[in-house]
Design an enzyme around this catalytic site. Structure first.
Site, PDB file in Angstrom:
ATOM      1  N   GLY A  67       0.764  -1.247   0.000  1.00 60.24           N
ATOM      2  CA  GLY A  67       0.000   0.000   0.000  1.00 60.24           C
ATOM      3  C   GLY A  67       0.781   1.275   0.000  1.00 60.24           C
ATOM      4  O   GLY A  67       0.196   2.358  -0.166  1.00 60.24           O
ATOM      5  N   CYS A 127     -13.281   4.200 -28.294  1.00 61.55           N
ATOM      6  CA  CYS A 127     -14.590   4.846 -28.438  1.00 61.55           C
ATOM      7  C   CYS A 127     -15.313   4.936 -27.098  1.00 61.55           C
ATOM      8  O   CYS A 127     -16.314   4.252 -26.872  1.00 61.55           O
ATOM      9  CB  CYS A 127     -15.420   4.081 -29.448  1.00 61.55           C
ATOM     10  N   GLU A 128     -14.791   5.744 -26.199  1.00 60.47           N
ATOM     11  CA  GLU A 128     -15.384   5.993 -24.881  1.00 60.47           C
ATOM     12  C   GLU A 128     -14.941   7.391 -24.465  1.00 60.47           C
ATOM     13  O   GLU A 128     -13.753   7.714 -24.612  1.00 60.47           O
ATOM     14  CB  GLU A 128     -14.816   5.036 -23.813  1.00 60.47           C
ATOM     15  N   TYR A 174      -0.009  -1.469 -12.173  1.00 60.79           N
ATOM     16  CA  TYR A 174      -1.443  -1.447 -12.473  1.00 60.79           C
ATOM     17  C   TYR A 174      -1.747  -0.834 -13.836  1.00 60.79           C
ATOM     18  O   TYR A 174      -2.741  -0.144 -14.000  1.00 60.79           O
ATOM     19  CB  TYR A 174      -2.225  -0.740 -11.348  1.00 60.79           C
TER      20      TYR A 174
HETATM   21  C1  PLP Z   1      -2.930  -5.149  -3.894  1.00 59.71           C
HETATM   22  C2  PLP Z   1      -2.405  -5.758  -2.660  1.00 59.71           C
HETATM   23  C3  PLP Z   1      -1.112  -5.463  -2.219  1.00 59.71           C
HETATM   24  C4  PLP Z   1      -0.221  -4.463  -2.917  1.00 59.71           C
HETATM   25  O1  PLP Z   1      -0.722  -3.175  -2.830  1.00 59.71           O
HETATM   26  P1  PLP Z   1       0.156  -1.934  -3.356  1.00 59.71           P
HETATM   27  O2  PLP Z   1      -0.680  -0.756  -3.099  1.00 59.71           O
HETATM   28  O3  PLP Z   1       0.396  -2.173  -4.812  1.00 59.71           O
HETATM   29  O4  PLP Z   1       1.439  -1.946  -2.582  1.00 59.71           O
HETATM   30  C5  PLP Z   1      -0.635  -6.125  -1.109  1.00 59.71           C
HETATM   31  N1  PLP Z   1      -1.409  -7.017  -0.436  1.00 59.71           N
HETATM   32  C6  PLP Z   1      -2.666  -7.320  -0.824  1.00 59.71           C
HETATM   33  C7  PLP Z   1      -3.446  -8.297  -0.058  1.00 59.71           C
HETATM   34  C8  PLP Z   1      -3.205  -6.694  -1.941  1.00 59.71           C
HETATM   35  O5  PLP Z   1      -4.460  -6.965  -2.308  1.00 59.71           O
END
Ligand code: PLP
Length: 425
Positions: free
Chosen positions: A248, A354-355, A382
């Site tokens: 995260g 086309c959006e 991503y």
């Molecule tokens: C998506 C996810 C991550 C990675 O999240 P980032 O924001 O890319 O670091 C880690 N653990 C779980 C369970 C996730 O779903």
């Protein structure tokens, strides 16, 4: 003498003179060789991002598990596997990719709210390190699948720390009412349930509170909540060998200032030590922060279309290649491959799909004409892993740069690739 101008937050992407380079390679030369849209990744940027975590955990029993849904291309996985990383996977398909890239199954953790029996079987057969279980019902199913194979499944339970949403509104998965994990107040009871199941061995606890987090506070709050649970679970006679703190951590997309991984972990480790848990194994699951700013998407300007209200710059990359603006209204910086002194105009940078949702950047100042190339920055996470074939557009090619060397790690998808498996009636 040529001058070097670094892009803030992108230490391995810089203008050498007027030409944008990734490490030692000019992006214009890659665009000419491989065509566009083209994803280009810096191996040094990935290893540099990983090094911040490694510094943070120096001297500790720790395992960094790259959350591969951020970018699951085999060449990218190989970089992390070779650097000793484990992997956080969310499907049986991701498990097969780790194996194909030479990753170590015992360093895999399997997350996700909807694991099927088939996926559990695959994971058990491969000998993965831990299943991060997200519900009570999943515990029962996993136990029965393991017993049916004569095995014991190593498990951790994903708890929802319910970090205060008022102070941290961007946290979207660690709250009550989220589909992920089990509620903090039920966690102890669910651990006791798990401990009674014959097909499970409880080894850890995990949480993952959200994505693109740019301040330490939510992490610090979540750690307090998790450590409190660890004490209570252990007091109930269930030893917790590892704490997995999820991923995260944010990156700099648009003047964002997330903490460095090592600085953040210095604060988190202080909390762990203060609770007397110094000896516990630590795991993290970073995705975006390892790859996001290691990648760019190079795209050609197809048309410049002046309008009364807006000028449009139509590029050959689209929402099927770069889904984040359409999905999350996300910001990606867009820069020219060649600096010129021409005056700039303000454009909405859009793709050919086309959006109306197919935009890549709004109100961007660019000096550009048809045939120029631009780089969409922060495209390592991503993007390709979420790319689609919408509008029957083949997915882009990918190149990994390592110093002055380049590796084509994914061929451009052909129309034959796309239609394979389809049948006319
Ligand atoms: C998506 C996810 C991550 C990675 O999240 P980032 O924001 O890319 O670091 C880690 N653990 C779980 C369970 C996730 O779903």
């Amino acid at each position: 003498m040529s001058t070097t101008a670094k892009l803030p937050g992108h230490p391995f992407i810089a203008y050498e003179g007027s030409a944008l380079h990734v490490e030692g390679v000019s992006l214009a030369s890659l665009a000419q060789e491989h065509g566009t849209p083209l994803f280009v990744y810096s191996k040094a940027a990935m290893l540099n991002a990983l090094a911040a975590y490694q510094r943070g955990f120096a001297g500790r029993d720790a395992q960094i598990c790259y959350a591969m849904k951020a970018n699951s291309s085999l060449g990218v996985l190989q970089v992390f596997a070779d650097a000793g990383c484990g992997f956080d996977i969310v499907s049986g398909g991701e498990l097969m990719r780790v194996v194909a890239a030479g990753g170590t199954p015992s360093k895999i953790i399997f997350s996700g709210v909807g694991k099927t029996r088939t996926e559990m079987t695959l994971g058990l057969k491969a000998g993965i390190g831990c299943f991060n279980v997200e519900s009570e019902a999943e515990l029962d199913v996993l136990s029965s699948v393991a017993l049916g194979m004569g095995l014991i499944a190593p498990v951790s339970i994903r708890v929802n720390p319910n970090v205060d949403p008022k102070t941290h509104p961007y946290i979207s998965v660690g709250l009550k009412g989220s589909k992920f994990g089990v509620a903090h107040e039920n966690a102890l009871r669910i651990y006791q349930h798990a401990a009674l199941l014959k097909g499970l061995h409880v080894i850890g606890i995990d949480c993952h509170i959200g994505s693109q987090i740019t301040t330490p506070e939510p992490y610090l709050d979540a750690m307090d909540r998790v450590l409190d649970l660890v004490s209570r679970i252990e007091a109930a006679g269930i030893p917790i060998a590892h704490i997995d703190f999820g991923g995260g951590l944010g990156i700099n997309y648009n003047d964002d200032t997330p903490p460095d991984a090592d600085a953040l972990w210095q604060q988190l480790l202080a909390k762990i030590d203060a609770c007397g848990f110094t000896g516990k194994k630590l795991m993290v699951e970073p995705g975006r922060s390892l790859v996001g700013n290691a990648g760019v998407c190079v795209s050609e300007v197809l048309y410049v279309k002046p309008g009364e209200q807006k000028n449009f710059c139509i590029i050959d990359a689209a929402m099927n290649d770069l889904p984040r603006p359409a999905m999350y209204q996300a910001f990606h910086a867009i820069v020219p491959l060649a600096l010129t002194a021409n005056p700039a105009a303000v454009y909405d940078v859009v793709g050919p799909v086309c959006e109306s949702g197919d935009w890549i950047g709004r109100d961007r100042s660019l000096n550009t004409v048809t045939g120029d190339h631009v780089a969409v920055l922060s495209a390592g996470a991503y993007c390709m892993s979420m790319a689609s074939n919408y509008n029957t557009r083949g997915r882009a090619a990918e190149v990994l740069v390592d110093g002055a060397e380049t590796h084509l790690i994914r061929l451009r998808e052909t129309i034959e690739d796309q239609m394979r498996g389809e049948r006319c009636i």
